[in-house]
Scaffold this motif. Structure first.
Motif: not given
Length: 275
Positions: A221-229
């Motif tokens: 989930p960190l990869i998905a959220s960090s990619a957006v941010t």
């Protein structure tokens, strides 16, 4: 009354056992502190990302049929969700261009830097077993170790025959255990017996399996959220954090293996003469 069985007092045998346990705990903690596990893991992640990752991208780019070898391997290693895997493949998009644009000098430079990765891993193993640095003429071991490491990772990234087999997990664990077992023996120049090194190889592989579960729950989930941010930079940060975890497992597993070996009755010393 102040008999040996009074409150707050232990019998002599109990006090002796307590002292032994405290001494062992202090010795184990001292070894963990002397190993500098966190600092070595940071160095493992830095060298792995700056030298080994580019080298693997170039090597995996030779797989013209797949074209996503390195990204596929990294996604499998992290054990992330399809959404996070897509972000990783986007970060390492068009890997085939790496093979066409890399010069002989650039490939040689990556190889030289990659050898420093083997030197760093060897230094960690030597510190764990309290061994002096190997002789300078043993540098060929770094070349062999790096070649086998790249080969193992490359084969795992180009859809091996067992990828869709029910025995895939067993084959992966067996190959990984054999690799870490052999790696310790090679990088330590044969100065530690095979028997003493086996627990460390098993502990390392079990740690990597645990890290895979942790990655699925946390890093995915960190990869998905960090990619957006943060865009691609966020994905790089998560991958770097994962590499730090791999370094902790590699060195920590070898250390646990030595501590376990010391608790077993030995018929021969685990550390042999210098080779």
């Amino acid at each position: 009354m102040s008999g040996s069985g009074g409150p707050g007092r232990l019998p002599p045998l109990g006090r002796m056992r307590s002292a032994v346990r405290r001494a062992r705990a202090g010795r184990h903690w001292g070894r963990i502190r002397d190993l500098e596990l966190w600092q070595r893991s940071l160095g493992f992640a830095a060298l792995g990302f700056l030298t080994l990752v580019p080298l693997l991208i170039v090597v995996s780019a030779a797989d013209t049929a797949g074209g996503q070898g390195f990204a596929q391997w990294l996604g499998d290693g992290l054990g992330v969700s399809p959404a996070a895997r897509a972000e990783i493949e986007r970060l390492f998009a068009l890997p085939g261009q790496a093979w066409r644009t890399t010069t002989a000098f650039g490939l040689a430079l990556l190889t030289v830097f990659g050898l420093s990765f083997g030197t760093m891993v060897q230094g960690g193993y030597e510190r764990i077993w309290d061994l002096p640095p190997a002789r300078w003429w043993g540098r060929w071991r770094h070349v062999l170790w790096l070649g086998v490491l790249v080969g193992v990772l490359y084969l795992s990234a180009i859809s091996p025959p067992w990828r869709d087999s029910p025995a895939r997990g067993f084959v992966t664990v067996a190959i990984g255990t054999l690799f870490f077992w052999w790696s310790q023996r090679l990088l330590l120049s044969g100065r530690v017996t095979w028997t003493a090194l086996l627990p460390g190889a098993v502990a390392t592989m079990l740690g990597l399996l645990a890290l895979r579960v942790f990655s699925r729950l946390v890093f995915s989930p960190l990869i998905a959220s960090s990619a957006v941010t943060y865009g691609p930079f966020g994905t790089v940060l998560v991958i770097q954090s994962w590499l730090v975890g791999v370094g902790v497992v590699v060195f920590g597993g070898a250390l646990l293996g030595r501590l376990f070996t010391e608790q077993l009755p030995r018929r021969a010393p685990p550390v042999e003469g210098d080779h």
